[in-house]
Design a protein around this motif. Structure first.
Motif, mmCIF file in Angstrom:
data_model
loop_
_atom_site.group_PDB
_atom_site.id
_atom_site.type_symbol
_atom_site.label_atom_id
_atom_site.label_comp_id
_atom_site.label_asym_id
_atom_site.label_seq_id
_atom_site.Cartn_x
_atom_site.Cartn_y
_atom_site.Cartn_z
ATOM 1 N N ALA A 34 -3.277 -8.624 19.455
ATOM 2 C CA ALA A 34 -3.825 -7.796 17.658
ATOM 3 C C ALA A 34 -3.260 -6.894 16.919
ATOM 4 C CB ALA A 34 -5.604 -7.979 18.192
ATOM 5 N N LEU A 35 -3.385 -5.516 17.540
ATOM 6 C CA LEU A 35 -1.923 -4.923 17.534
ATOM 7 C C LEU A 35 -1.450 -5.068 16.106
ATOM 8 C CD1 LEU A 35 -3.591 -1.510 16.233
ATOM 9 C CD2 LEU A 35 -2.032 -1.329 18.334
ATOM 10 N N ARG A 36 -0.042 -5.892 17.117
ATOM 11 C CA ARG A 36 1.072 -6.014 15.903
ATOM 12 C C ARG A 36 0.463 -7.105 15.290
ATOM 13 N NH1 ARG A 36 1.950 -7.247 21.477
ATOM 14 N NH2 ARG A 36 1.814 -9.539 21.506
ATOM 15 N N GLU A 37 -0.420 -8.082 15.370
ATOM 16 C CA GLU A 37 -0.549 -8.788 13.922
ATOM 17 C C GLU A 37 -1.079 -8.099 12.937
ATOM 18 O OE1 GLU A 37 -0.648 -11.976 12.914
ATOM 19 O OE2 GLU A 37 1.069 -11.768 14.768
ATOM 20 N N LYS A 38 -2.187 -6.922 13.161
ATOM 21 C CA LYS A 38 -2.865 -6.213 11.920
ATOM 22 C C LYS A 38 -1.760 -5.337 11.641
ATOM 23 C CE LYS A 38 -7.221 -5.096 14.160
ATOM 24 N NZ LYS A 38 -7.774 -4.159 14.875
ATOM 25 N N LEU A 39 -0.893 -5.272 12.190
ATOM 26 C CA LEU A 39 0.530 -4.258 11.709
ATOM 27 C C LEU A 39 1.243 -4.655 10.704
ATOM 28 C CD1 LEU A 39 1.904 -1.056 11.907
ATOM 29 C CD2 LEU A 39 2.917 -1.877 14.007
ATOM 30 N N SER A 40 1.209 -5.949 11.445
ATOM 31 C CA SER A 40 2.438 -7.201 10.765
ATOM 32 C C SER A 40 1.869 -7.058 9.319
ATOM 33 C CB SER A 40 2.389 -8.093 11.504
ATOM 34 O OG SER A 40 3.436 -9.231 10.340
ATOM 35 N N VAL A 41 0.429 -7.267 9.379
ATOM 36 C CA VAL A 41 0.118 -7.619 8.006
ATOM 37 C C VAL A 41 -0.046 -6.269 7.010
ATOM 38 C CG1 VAL A 41 -2.409 -8.097 6.879
ATOM 39 C CG2 VAL A 41 -1.890 -9.414 8.652
ATOM 40 N N LEU A 42 -0.509 -4.926 7.628
ATOM 41 C CA LEU A 42 -0.268 -3.942 6.885
ATOM 42 C C LEU A 42 1.614 -4.031 6.313
ATOM 43 C CD1 LEU A 42 -2.570 -1.309 8.860
ATOM 44 C CD2 LEU A 42 -2.618 -2.167 6.269
ATOM 45 N N LYS A 43 1.713 -3.867 7.388
ATOM 46 C CA LYS A 43 3.830 -4.285 6.832
ATOM 47 C C LYS A 43 4.019 -5.361 5.731
ATOM 48 C CE LYS A 43 8.177 -3.333 7.824
ATOM 49 N NZ LYS A 43 8.571 -1.841 6.497
ATOM 50 N N THR A 44 3.695 -5.989 6.142
ATOM 51 C CA THR A 44 3.474 -7.088 4.244
ATOM 52 C C THR A 44 2.958 -6.551 3.269
ATOM 53 O OG1 THR A 44 3.580 -8.513 5.730
ATOM 54 C CG2 THR A 44 3.311 -10.076 4.092
ATOM 55 N N ARG A 48 5.368 -5.711 -0.252
ATOM 56 C CA ARG A 48 5.086 -6.442 -1.128
ATOM 57 C C ARG A 48 4.468 -4.977 -2.553
ATOM 58 N NH1 ARG A 48 1.404 -11.151 0.279
ATOM 59 N NH2 ARG A 48 2.711 -12.839 0.655
ATOM 60 N N LEU A 49 4.123 -4.681 -2.221
ATOM 61 C CA LEU A 49 3.848 -3.234 -3.267
ATOM 62 C C LEU A 49 5.014 -1.983 -2.993
ATOM 63 C CD1 LEU A 49 0.188 -1.653 -1.626
ATOM 64 C CD2 LEU A 49 0.958 -2.538 -3.577
ATOM 65 N N ASP A 50 5.734 -2.038 -2.362
ATOM 66 C CA ASP A 50 6.746 -1.361 -2.524
ATOM 67 C C ASP A 50 8.235 -2.322 -3.492
ATOM 68 O OD1 ASP A 50 6.383 1.105 -0.787
ATOM 69 O OD2 ASP A 50 7.978 0.110 0.193
ATOM 70 N N LYS A 51 7.903 -3.789 -4.076
ATOM 71 C CA LYS A 51 8.532 -4.272 -4.728
ATOM 72 C C LYS A 51 8.307 -5.078 -6.236
ATOM 73 C CE LYS A 51 11.302 -6.659 -0.729
ATOM 74 N NZ LYS A 51 11.147 -7.970 -0.001
ATOM 75 N N ALA A 52 6.388 -4.805 -6.088
ATOM 76 C CA ALA A 52 5.267 -4.789 -7.359
ATOM 77 C C ALA A 52 6.700 -3.712 -8.500
ATOM 78 C CB ALA A 52 4.563 -4.596 -6.933
ATOM 79 N N PRO A 53 5.943 -4.290 -9.591
ATOM 80 C CA PRO A 53 6.592 -3.598 -10.563
ATOM 81 C C PRO A 53 5.988 -2.757 -11.134
ATOM 82 C CG PRO A 53 5.996 -6.148 -11.558
ATOM 83 C CD PRO A 53 6.444 -6.008 -9.675
ATOM 84 N N LEU A 54 6.121 -1.375 -11.565
ATOM 85 C CA LEU A 54 5.513 -0.357 -12.519
ATOM 86 C C LEU A 54 4.806 -1.126 -13.777
ATOM 87 C CD1 LEU A 54 6.777 2.494 -10.466
ATOM 88 C CD2 LEU A 54 4.772 1.443 -10.265
#
Length: 77
Positions: A34-44, A48-54
């Motif tokens: 469950a913790l790995r899943e939570k971390l995976s969602v946050l990492k995704t 996505r935020l890092d790739k979002a155009p400003l």
């Protein structure tokens, strides 16, 4: 399972946890799906935020912010 907040996991992803908390999170990740899943969602989300155009805010938004700041900065006698 240890209780880590989403904030703890975000700090972990950005490498901002101290050595003790990092070790505890790593140990918990080894044991908790469950913790790995939570971390995976946050990492995704982080990726996505890092790739979002400003985009720059519109002139109307900037004008509203400046007007608000001017109104709040006036000293009331």
């Amino acid at each position: 399972m240890s209780d880590f907040t989403p904030e703890d996991l975000i700090l972990y992803l950005y490498g901002e946890t101290d050595n003790e908390k990092t070790a505890r999170i790593k140990a918990a990740l080894d044991c908790s799906w469950a913790l790995r899943e939570k971390l995976s969602v946050l990492k995704t989300s982080m990726d996505r935020l890092d790739k979002a155009p400003l985009q720059s805010p519109s002139a109307a938004v900037l004008d509203n912010i400046l007007a608000y700041a001017r109104a709040k900065s006036k000293v009331v006698p």
